[in-house]
Design an enzyme around this catalytic site. Structure first.
Site, PDB file in Angstrom:
ATOM      1  N   HIS A  30       0.825  -1.204   0.000  1.00  0.00           N
ATOM      2  CA  HIS A  30       0.000   0.000   0.000  1.00  0.00           C
ATOM      3  C   HIS A  30       0.862   1.258   0.000  1.00  0.00           C
ATOM      4  CE1 HIS A  30       0.598   1.039   4.310  1.00  0.00           C
ATOM      5  NE2 HIS A  30       0.585  -0.262   4.528  1.00  0.00           N
TER       6      HIS A  30
ATOM      7  N   CYS B 230       2.467  -5.127   6.949  1.00  0.00           N
ATOM      8  CA  CYS B 230       2.207  -4.824   5.536  1.00  0.00           C
ATOM      9  C   CYS B 230       3.376  -4.033   4.945  1.00  0.00           C
ATOM     10  CB  CYS B 230       0.909  -4.051   5.391  1.00  0.00           C
ATOM     11  SG  CYS B 230      -0.561  -5.088   5.631  1.00  0.00           S
TER      12      CYS B 230
END
Length: 551
Positions: free
Chosen positions: A440, A459
């Protein structure tokens, strides 16, 4: 001699040898049955190891001897020697014992020894095939694989074909990963091997050496940089006279070294730079062998277009038709929230995503922050819900006494709305997986300038996320960069599925060679190298009698 007489003699020879072949077949069958029962089986005094693939191999050839050709036996010994160049250990494949029989033919041996030699040769071939194809160490358990039980049927077929078609001389090159990254590491390994005889005297600690300074450690530092290829050797009188002086030329070499080792490229010789200079070629060789093994864990086909994230190198690369079309920095999980390793496929993108905060982050990270700053939730566009799912109820955060709640008593859900403050940035790249890990964007841009970037909760934050989105959406429904920008400006959550999902591989390489041929080494941020190195150097383990099957 007439053809009839030749045929008669052949029949007589077969008749004479038939008892030998029959005895050999019975002996092999008995050994395979013992393996099926999980009893320890030895040959010429050494344990057989490929316990799953061996029975398959001999079953398909009706338990006949396989190694009658001297050329095949010699080729296998050469293949085992060649495997050492790949960081594998010849002694794992019965090399010493097999080498003692190199000058003898099966006809020189008695029936029992002949069967033993055949089994040992096959065991070596199967295990070597397994380790080249899938790695010596199991990626999930980090235990050394001695039974060749991964894809055993395929290992059996590949080994049989190599023997039948006399392709053993090319076995290692054919089965090792063909990707350029692996092949370049092999060249780097040869270079490190050439440094093994060089004395590697430790450079003592001391004050930071700055450009223009004079220091007694600089002659040794200069020699070290020359040995590693960061500084071209010189024989000029001037260099000899001022070798204790930290010259511009030496600063440039130190900067190159720092760049290759993931250090701040400031040209200052401080503690971290000295620590890296003191890593011996032997230690680097072990590290490199661990990374060769990680390459062998990868799928054989990475994808014509694919993405590789090197967690230890804090880097994402996108490859198309063998060419690198994107390289960008990433931020990965902290040591106590490590980014996992696996392969998957990016299936869709989400522009202007919301962020539903995971419970662990809510209670461990967000709750203390909210207590310190009551306006935190409003400033960063968080919505608070009591409960979950369709029954959840929106709650005004100003009505909540956050000191009443704890990790074990937290009935709220925090959702961050799309916008410039969103922790996921403006786009996320989804490959649904059990780890709930994805790529992301991020609003925290300053962190990308750090040399080590372990700041996330698992992440992967991508620096050039818009470029990545553009490349993934090329040629798809008019998703130009302008369309992407318009979508982001709308602040509306938009999900875009890829026509062709793109493979993504999350890897952990602490050593690699870049497109310019520079050898890179990185800090083992998660401390994963020592255990893998230990498993790679582990001696084969035999099967204990109490592991016999009872089914």
């Amino acid at each position: 001699m007439s053809s009839g007489l030749i045929a008669v003699r052949a029949m007589l020879l077969l008749f004479c040898l038939w008892p030998l072949y029959s005895l050999a077949s019975d002996a092999i069958r008995d050994r395979m049955e013992a393996i099926h029962q999980r009893f320890p089986v030895t040959a010429l005094g050494e344990p057989l190891l490929a316990l799953d693939a061996l029975p398959e191999f001999y079953s398909h050839r009706e338990y006949t001897l396989a190694w009658s050709r001297t050329e095949d036996r010699d080729a296998l010994l050469e293949a085992i020697r060649a495997a050492e160049r790949h960081g594998l250990i010849p002694s794992d494949y019965h090399y010493s014992l097999l080498a003692t029989f190199a000058a003898r033919t099966p006809d020189d041996l008695g029936p029992e020894a002949r069967v033993d030699l055949d089994l040992l040769l096959t065991d070596s071939l199967l295990l070597l095939t397994s380790h080249l194809l899938h790695g010596k160490v199991n990626r999930e358990s980090l235990e050394a694989e001695w039974t060749a039980n991964r894809h055993a049927q395929r290992i059996d077929e590949i080994a049989s074909q190599a023997l039948e078609t006399q392709q053993i001389p090319t076995l290692v090159d054919r089965l090792a990963p063909p990707q350029n990254g692996y092949q370049q590491l092999l060249k780097a390994r040869e270079f490190l091997q050439s440094l093994q005889p060089i004395p590697w005297e430790p450079i003592v600690d001391g004050p930071t050496i700055r450009p223009g300074m004079t220091d007694h450690r600089l002659p040794l530092i200069r020699q070290r940089l020359i040995a590693m290829g960061d500084l071209m050797p010189t024989i000029s009188l001037e260099e000899q006279v001022i070798e204790r002086h930290y010259s511009d030329r030496l600063v440039a070499a130190v900067t190159r070294f720092q760049d290759r080792h993931g250090l701040d490229t400031d040209g200052l010789i401080g503690r971290r730079t000295l620590d890296s200079l003191n890593i011996t070629p032997q230690e680097k060789l072990a590290q490199l062998d661990a990374n060769l093994e990680r390459w062998r864990w990868l799928p054989e086909e990475l994808g014509d277009t694919h993405i590789i994230v090197n967690i230890a190198g804090f880097e994402l690369r996108m490859i198309r038709a063998g060419e690198e079309i994107l390289k960008t920095r990433v931020i990965v999980g902290q040591p106590y929230r490590q980014t996992p390793l696996f392969s998957d496929r990016i299936r869709y993108l989400v522009f202007n995503p919301t962020w539903t905060v995971p419970r662990t982050i809510m209670t461990e990270d967000q709750l203390p922050t909210i207590r310190r700053d009551p306006d935190y939730l409003q400033k960063l566009d968080f919505t608070v819900y009591r409960g979950w799912g369709a029954d959840r109820e929106r709650v005004d955060p100003d009505t909540i006494d956050w000191w009443l709640f704890s990790e074990n008593n937290f009935p709220f859900q925090l959702v961050q709305e799309p916008g410039p403050h969103n922790a996921l940035g403006r786009v996320k790249f989804m490959f649904p997986n059990e780890h709930d890990i994805y790529l992301h964007d991020t609003p925290a841009r300053s962190l990308f300038s750090r040399s080590e970037r372990t700041f996330s909760s698992g992440c992967i934050r991508v620096e050039d996320s818009f470029r990545l989105a553009s490349l993934l959406l090329e040629g798809q429904d008019n998703w130009s960069r302008e369309q992407i920008n318009r979508t982001i400006s709308s602040r509306e959550l938009t999900k875009v599925y890829l026509k062709e999902p793109v493979p993504v591989h999350l890897e952990y390489w602490t050593t690699w060679v870049d497109s310019d041929g520079k050898r890179h080494f990185r800090n083992d941020i998660y401390g994963r190298n020592p255990r893998l190195i230990a498993r790679l150097t582990e001696k084969p383990r035999t099967l204990a009698p109490d592991q016999a099957r009872t089914d």
